[in-house]
Scaffold this motif. Structure first.
Motif, PDB file in Angstrom:
ATOM      1  N   MET A   2      96.601 -30.067 -35.095  1.00  0.00           N
ATOM      2  CA  MET A   2      95.971 -29.364 -33.978  1.00  0.00           C
ATOM      3  C   MET A   2      96.942 -28.417 -33.275  1.00  0.00           C
ATOM      4  O   MET A   2      96.606 -27.870 -32.242  1.00  0.00           O
ATOM      5  CB  MET A   2      95.436 -30.369 -32.957  1.00  0.00           C
ATOM      6  CG  MET A   2      94.223 -31.152 -33.384  1.00  0.00           C
ATOM      7  SD  MET A   2      92.729 -30.187 -33.382  1.00  0.00           S
ATOM      8  CE  MET A   2      92.444 -29.948 -31.653  1.00  0.00           C
ATOM      9  N   LYS A   5      96.210 -24.774 -31.386  1.00  0.00           N
ATOM     10  CA  LYS A   5      94.762 -24.648 -31.198  1.00  0.00           C
ATOM     11  C   LYS A   5      94.486 -24.470 -29.717  1.00  0.00           C
ATOM     12  O   LYS A   5      95.168 -25.044 -28.869  1.00  0.00           O
ATOM     13  CB  LYS A   5      94.017 -25.896 -31.691  1.00  0.00           C
ATOM     14  CG  LYS A   5      94.072 -26.112 -33.161  1.00  0.00           C
ATOM     15  CD  LYS A   5      93.110 -25.187 -33.851  1.00  0.00           C
ATOM     16  CE  LYS A   5      93.073 -25.512 -35.323  1.00  0.00           C
ATOM     17  NZ  LYS A   5      92.151 -24.694 -36.050  1.00  0.00           N
ATOM     18  N   VAL A   7      92.156 -25.349 -26.810  1.00  0.00           N
ATOM     19  CA  VAL A   7      91.184 -26.387 -26.480  1.00  0.00           C
ATOM     20  C   VAL A   7      90.709 -26.179 -25.055  1.00  0.00           C
ATOM     21  O   VAL A   7      91.518 -25.977 -24.144  1.00  0.00           O
ATOM     22  CB  VAL A   7      91.805 -27.794 -26.631  1.00  0.00           C
ATOM     23  CG1 VAL A   7      90.804 -28.864 -26.251  1.00  0.00           C
ATOM     24  CG2 VAL A   7      92.305 -28.009 -28.047  1.00  0.00           C
ATOM     25  N   LEU A  30      96.601 -34.166 -26.274  1.00  0.00           N
ATOM     26  CA  LEU A  30      96.462 -32.818 -26.817  1.00  0.00           C
ATOM     27  C   LEU A  30      97.569 -31.900 -26.318  1.00  0.00           C
ATOM     28  O   LEU A  30      98.164 -31.146 -27.093  1.00  0.00           O
ATOM     29  CB  LEU A  30      95.092 -32.231 -26.451  1.00  0.00           C
ATOM     30  CG  LEU A  30      93.890 -32.857 -27.137  1.00  0.00           C
ATOM     31  CD1 LEU A  30      92.602 -32.347 -26.513  1.00  0.00           C
ATOM     32  CD2 LEU A  30      93.920 -32.575 -28.627  1.00  0.00           C
ATOM     33  N   CYS A  35      98.870 -28.309 -28.205  1.00  0.00           N
ATOM     34  CA  CYS A  35      97.637 -27.541 -28.026  1.00  0.00           C
ATOM     35  C   CYS A  35      97.701 -26.717 -26.746  1.00  0.00           C
ATOM     36  O   CYS A  35      98.303 -27.134 -25.762  1.00  0.00           O
ATOM     37  CB  CYS A  35      96.430 -28.468 -27.947  1.00  0.00           C
ATOM     38  SG  CYS A  35      96.058 -29.277 -29.483  1.00  0.00           S
ATOM     39  N   ASP A  97      89.166 -22.613 -29.606  1.00  0.00           N
ATOM     40  CA  ASP A  97      88.865 -23.080 -30.961  1.00  0.00           C
ATOM     41  C   ASP A  97      88.036 -24.367 -30.918  1.00  0.00           C
ATOM     42  O   ASP A  97      87.215 -24.611 -31.791  1.00  0.00           O
ATOM     43  CB  ASP A  97      90.158 -23.358 -31.743  1.00  0.00           C
ATOM     44  CG  ASP A  97      90.979 -22.088 -31.924  1.00  0.00           C
ATOM     45  OD1 ASP A  97      90.379 -21.043 -32.222  1.00  0.00           O
ATOM     46  OD2 ASP A  97      92.211 -22.167 -31.763  1.00  0.00           O
ATOM     47  N   VAL A  98      88.300 -25.192 -29.894  1.00  0.00           N
ATOM     48  CA  VAL A  98      87.637 -26.478 -29.747  1.00  0.00           C
ATOM     49  C   VAL A  98      87.197 -26.633 -28.295  1.00  0.00           C
ATOM     50  O   VAL A  98      87.948 -26.301 -27.381  1.00  0.00           O
ATOM     51  CB  VAL A  98      88.599 -27.640 -30.110  1.00  0.00           C
ATOM     52  CG1 VAL A  98      87.943 -28.985 -29.918  1.00  0.00           C
ATOM     53  CG2 VAL A  98      89.102 -27.501 -31.520  1.00  0.00           C
ATOM     54  N   ILE A  99      85.976 -27.149 -28.106  1.00  0.00           N
ATOM     55  CA  ILE A  99      85.488 -27.480 -26.768  1.00  0.00           C
ATOM     56  C   ILE A  99      85.334 -28.999 -26.708  1.00  0.00           C
ATOM     57  O   ILE A  99      84.617 -29.593 -27.515  1.00  0.00           O
ATOM     58  CB  ILE A  99      84.150 -26.786 -26.456  1.00  0.00           C
ATOM     59  CG1 ILE A  99      84.319 -25.279 -26.514  1.00  0.00           C
ATOM     60  CG2 ILE A  99      83.634 -27.225 -25.087  1.00  0.00           C
ATOM     61  CD1 ILE A  99      83.031 -24.501 -26.350  1.00  0.00           C
ATOM     62  N   PHE A 100      86.028 -29.605 -25.758  1.00  0.00           N
ATOM     63  CA  PHE A 100      86.002 -31.063 -25.606  1.00  0.00           C
ATOM     64  C   PHE A 100      85.181 -31.397 -24.357  1.00  0.00           C
ATOM     65  O   PHE A 100      85.575 -31.071 -23.250  1.00  0.00           O
ATOM     66  CB  PHE A 100      87.439 -31.589 -25.458  1.00  0.00           C
ATOM     67  CG  PHE A 100      87.532 -33.079 -25.389  1.00  0.00           C
ATOM     68  CD1 PHE A 100      87.430 -33.837 -26.543  1.00  0.00           C
ATOM     69  CD2 PHE A 100      87.732 -33.729 -24.193  1.00  0.00           C
ATOM     70  CE1 PHE A 100      87.519 -35.218 -26.485  1.00  0.00           C
ATOM     71  CE2 PHE A 100      87.821 -35.088 -24.119  1.00  0.00           C
ATOM     72  CZ  PHE A 100      87.716 -35.843 -25.262  1.00  0.00           C
TER      73      PHE A 100
END
Length: 101
Positions: A2, A5, A7, A30, A35, A97-100
């Protein structure tokens, strides 16, 4: 895996219970693993949660509240509209890139 990335963590809750504490632990993991992390939090959140979130780069939004007033539906949809517009602006600006959630 990761590393590097982008986030975006969304934490709309006002309370600081177990789920929110677990999410903050994930944010720490993260962040410590390289990240690029941004948090979107409720501006009316508990003071302890705000203190934990302030360790990261963050945005604070007015997530809708369930008021018990005569005009609760009008206020709810107004804040829902405002928070969605602000969240779209954040998504366009950050392009994660990523949604948490």
């Amino acid at each position: 895996m990761m590393k590097n990335k982008k986030v975006l963590g969304i934490l709309p809750s006002k309370d600081f219970y177990g789920k929110e504490r677990a999410n903050i632990e994930v944010y720490n993991l993260l962040h410590n693993n390289g990240c690029s992390l941004r948090i979107v939090a409720n501006k009316n959140a508990d003071k302890r949660m705000i203190a934990e979130i302030n360790k990261f780069k963050n945005y604070k939004l007015p997530f809708p509240n369930r008021w018990r007033t005569k005009f609760k539906y009008i206020f709810y949809f107004y804040e829902l509209f405002i928070s969605n517009i602000l969240l779209i602006c954040i998504l366009l600006k950050e392009s994660p890139d990523v949604i948490f959630i």
